[in-house]
Design an enzyme around this catalytic site. Structure first.
Site, short mmCIF file in Angstrom:
data_model
loop_
_atom_site.label_atom_id
_atom_site.label_comp_id
_atom_site.label_asym_id
_atom_site.label_seq_id
_atom_site.Cartn_x
_atom_site.Cartn_y
_atom_site.Cartn_z
N SER A 4 -5.76 3.63 4.43
CA SER A 4 -5.26 2.66 3.27
C SER A 4 -6.55 1.74 2.68
O SER A 4 -6.19 0.73 2.48
CB SER A 4 -4.29 1.94 4.20
OG SER A 4 -3.41 0.81 3.03
N SER A 63 0.88 -1.28 0.10
CA SER A 63 -0.08 0.10 0.08
C SER A 63 0.84 1.46 -0.06
O SER A 63 0.29 2.42 -0.05
CB SER A 63 -0.98 -0.09 1.14
OG SER A 63 -2.03 -0.83 1.00
N GLU A 77 -5.50 -3.98 -6.06
CA GLU A 77 -5.80 -4.46 -4.77
C GLU A 77 -6.94 -5.57 -4.66
O GLU A 77 -7.82 -5.35 -5.28
CB GLU A 77 -6.19 -3.30 -3.62
CG GLU A 77 -5.23 -2.23 -3.27
CD GLU A 77 -4.07 -2.78 -2.39
OE1 GLU A 77 -4.38 -3.93 -2.01
OE2 GLU A 77 -3.68 -1.99 -1.92
N LYS A 79 0.02 4.11 -2.58
CA LYS A 79 -1.15 4.85 -2.42
C LYS A 79 -0.95 6.48 -2.38
O LYS A 79 -1.97 7.24 -2.78
CB LYS A 79 -2.12 4.32 -1.28
CG LYS A 79 -2.70 2.98 -1.68
CD LYS A 79 -3.41 2.47 -0.57
CE LYS A 79 -3.97 0.96 -0.88
NZ LYS A 79 -4.68 0.23 0.18
#
Length: 299
Positions: free
Chosen positions: A132, A70, A168, A73
């Site tokens: 997240s 993550s 994801e 991001k």
């Protein structure tokens, strides 16, 4: 225990295996402290510390590839800002979420779905940086053109290493030797410097991203935990299922005479550590403590 070896920092530059003079402080390569931490947690450890001018202050396995998880991001938010500026998306237009948007771990999207409240891509970007949220990240990726569009954005920023290939949660697979969805500690540090620090004073998008990183909820026990009190910090974590990758990247505002008002970027990546995630978190705090002490050393 992980931090005990970092308290005696005197002479650390002289003890480094390799170093390079960058005109101010030396760049430390293969610092013994990093090797010791890597040995304690198992697997591979990658670290890079970059100053606000793009100078590399420390690198340990800094040019090796690690799964981003993550940590991508934060840059994804900047990719959305760029798409909005280019007129290809309207990040403030609201739309309805659908149950089909759901993926594992989506605290913000789940809340908005339950309340049947519309959202904007700008809201989703904040959620994916601060909490997240995986569904939020996927919705942004779809809006800007998918993982390849993210990679293209990284290339446009001078990063020829970082690549995103999947959505994801598949991007967290971290299969051995698979270059998909990876970066290097140095590449991500340089990319984050460009996206959060360079010419940020009058750039509302960069200031917004800084604020979101400061308001992030996921990294309290990692880099943040090792920094001195009074040092502002914003970070973005990344963790793969089963702890096969445990990462954190941070923008740090040191409260030192040399660096006051000059933030730095610290990136920490791990690959297949052999200890519980909590112990990896402790190791990351030790790395941050080492970086802070290094920054505080006189020239």
């Amino acid at each position: 225990m992980l931090s005990s070896g970092l308290l005696l920092l005197s002479g650390c530059m002289a003890k480094s295996n390799t170093s390079r003079d960058t005109g101010s402080k030396q760049t430390i390569y293969d610092a013994p402290q990093m090797a010791e931490i890597e040995k304690r947690i198992g697997g591979r450890l990658g670290v890079a510390l970059v100053d606000g001018d793009g100078g590399l202050l420390m690198s340990y396995r800094g040019s090796e590839r690690f799964a981003m998880c993550s940590t991508f991001k934060a840059a994804l938010a900047s990719a959305l800002f760029a798409a909005h500026q280019a007129g290809t998306v309207d990040m403030f237009e609201e739309f309805e979420l659908k149950p089909a948007d759901g993926v594992p771990y989506m605290p913000f999207v789940e809340e908005k779905l339950a309340a049947k409240e519309p959202v904007s891509l700008h809201q989703l970007a904040g959620a994916t940086v601060m909490t997240s949220d995986n569904a939020a990240a996927n919705l942004i990726l779809n809006a800007i053109g998918g993982p390849q569009a993210f990679t293209d954005f990284a290339r446009s920023q001078g990063d020829d290493v970082t690549r995103l290939d999947r959505m994801e949660p598949d991007l967290n697979e971290n299969a051995p030797g698979d270059p998909r969805d990876t970066t290097t500690p140095e590449a991500m540090a340089m990319l984050m410097r460009k996206l959060t620090i360079e010419d940020a004073a009058l750039d509302i998008d960069k200031l917004t991203l800084q604020k979101w990183l400061k308001d992030s909820k996921t990294g309290a026990s990692r880099i943040r935990a090792g920094l001195p009190k009074g040092w502002p910090v914003g970070d973005k974590t990344g963790t793969a299922s089963g702890g096969i990758a445990v990462n954190d990247i941070a923008i740090i505002w040191p409260s030192t005479a040399e660096y006051a008002g000059k933030p730095v970027i610290l990136t920490v990546y791990t690959d297949r550590p052999q200890v519980p995630i909590k112990e990896v978190d402790i190791a990351m705090a030790s790395i941050a403590r080492f970086a802070a002490q290094m920054i505080a050393l006189p020239d």
